[in-house]
Motif scaffolding. Structure first.
Motif, PDB file in Angstrom:
ATOM      1  N   LYS A 245       0.860  -1.188   0.000  1.00 43.55           N
ATOM      2  CA  LYS A 245       0.000   0.000   0.000  1.00 43.55           C
ATOM      3  C   LYS A 245       0.892   1.232   0.000  1.00 43.55           C
ATOM      4  N   ASP A 247       1.527   4.956   1.161  1.00 46.51           N
ATOM      5  CA  ASP A 247       1.030   5.776   2.272  1.00 46.51           C
ATOM      6  C   ASP A 247       2.010   6.906   2.558  1.00 46.51           C
ATOM      7  N   ARG A 248       1.518   7.911   3.304  1.00 48.53           N
ATOM      8  CA  ARG A 248       2.369   9.024   3.737  1.00 48.53           C
ATOM      9  C   ARG A 248       3.181   8.570   4.942  1.00 48.53           C
ATOM     10  N   VAL A 277      -1.553   7.498  -3.533  1.00 43.36           N
ATOM     11  CA  VAL A 277      -1.377   7.343  -2.082  1.00 43.36           C
ATOM     12  C   VAL A 277      -2.691   6.872  -1.461  1.00 43.36           C
ATOM     13  N   GLY A 278      -2.584   5.886  -0.583  1.00 45.17           N
ATOM     14  CA  GLY A 278      -3.764   5.315   0.063  1.00 45.17           C
ATOM     15  C   GLY A 278      -4.334   4.130  -0.680  1.00 45.17           C
ATOM     16  N   LYS A 279      -3.777   3.837  -1.853  1.00 45.80           N
ATOM     17  CA  LYS A 279      -4.302   2.735  -2.664  1.00 45.80           C
ATOM     18  C   LYS A 279      -3.446   1.475  -2.497  1.00 45.80           C
TER      19      LYS A 279
END
Length: 368
Positions: A245, A247-248, A277-279
């Motif tokens: 995934k 992500d930040r 991002v977030g996927k």
């Protein structure tokens, strides 16, 4: 000599579709390799080009001529098969000359062409022998010679090295490449061996299930695969893939593979993946981009370090294949031969994230 075009070609056997909208343009004098697993349609494409199979839709163009209805003998093509298909009762000379005799080529010209081809392939001293007195490599050269004497516009080769042992395969591979450079004729070569494809082709067409996945130079296929299939097929050992995934993390973007398996995305790649991002994605890294932290190649950013367990090592002399596990994920590294990696021991590794690959989880297409 001639260029070739598969113009949206389809091939169906009853309800089974073997080629699906195949569109490839092959330049005059090019060495194109069709590569893919068994059943992907590469040999069928070759047989359609040779006229041994009728196409269902589309057109095949050789030079400026559509050859859909042209019989095989009039397509100016020579084909070399996996089976040498030599006449056992004929000498090497007669095997090479047979096709020219059928075409009523004058005897002096036949003799000149056969001797020239035999000299080119280093089999002049074998012209009086029968096939049973030849080694596998020598028989393959005779099969090549039989094609060369015809002086065709196009050479088609369908896995011609499959019957040879490993050492002879490497040697004959080099000979075919030299032959192409000397003749400057269009070569189309079918293989399931990605090493043959990478070392021989001007361009490579990667196929799967009758569909062209990517057509590009060997280096571009390796560096920038269009999807996960191409990425996994080109390169040995195959690319490592992880469910991950984006992500930040710590002011940047990270690839989160597991609780303790998070690696930063380099700034140079951040713009390309920022919109994802977030996927959920697939993260890919080639074994050669996995390093023992004590022996990292110069110029590699060492910020992507993780702790891992070594499950198995295979010493190859010039390198060590290490089967590594981190956070329950197993992958392969091609490590420096000086590595301290030992089976059952821990190891700090560095991933060269400048060489990372990110693929969409649903379409499996490359995002980077």
């Amino acid at each position: 000599m001639a260029g070739i075009k598969f113009d949206h070609v389809w091939k169906r056997f009853g309800e089974v579709t073997v080629l699906k909208d195949l569109h490839i343009e092959i330049n005059d004098g090019e060495f194109l390799v069709l590569v893919g697993p068994s059943g992907c349609g590469k040999s069928t494409a070759l047989r359609c080009l040779a006229g041994l199979e009728e196409i269902s839709d589309g057109s095949i163009i050789i030079g400026d001529r559509v050859v859909n209805d042209v019989p095989p003998k009039d397509r100016d093509i020579a084909m070399v098969f996996q089976s040498y298909a030599l006449y056992p009762h004929m000498s090497v000379y007669d095997n090479m000359a047979f096709g020219l005799k059928l075409r009523k080529v004058p005897k002096p010209e036949i003799e000149n062409r056969v001797n020239e081809a035999a000299d080119m392939l280093g089999i002049k001293h074998l012209l009086d022998r029968k096939p049973k007195a030849l080694s596998g490599g020598q028989r393959q050269r005779v099969a090549l010679g039989r094609a060369i004497v015809r002086d065709p516009a196009v050479f088609l080769m369908d896995e011609p090295l499959s019957n040879l042992d490993a050492k002879l395969r490497v040697q004959t591979r080099a000979e075919i490449s030299k032959l192409h450079q000397r003749l400057k004729t269009t070569f189309i070569y079918v293989t399931h061996d990605q090493t043959e494809a990478m070392t021989m082709g001007t361009r490579i067409a990667v196929m799967k299930d009758g569909i062209l996945q990517q057509l590009d130079s060997p280096q571009n296929l390796y560096d920038s695969p269009a999807n996960m299939f191409v990425a996994g097929f080109i390169g040995s050992p195959a690319m490592n893939f992880f469910e991950a995934k984006l992500d930040r993390v710590s002011g940047g973007i990270g690839v989160v593979i597991g609780k303790d398996f998070v690696v930063p995305v380099p700034a140079s790649k951040a713009d390309k993946v920022g919109g994802h991002v977030g996927k959920d994605v697939y993260f890919g890294i080639r074994p050669e981009d996995v390093h023992d932290s004590h022996f990292v190649a110069r110029g590699v950013d060492e910020s992507a370090k993780i702790q891992a367990q070594v499950n198995l090592t295979e010493a190859m002399g010039s390198e060590v294949f290490a089967y590594i596990e981190s956070n329950g994920k197993e992958f392969i590294g091609r490590l420096d031969p000086r590595t301290s990696a030992r089976t059952g021991h821990g190891l700090e590794i560095v991933l060269d994230m400048d060489k990372m690959h990110i693929f969409d989880r649903e379409s499996e297409k490359a995002l980077v």
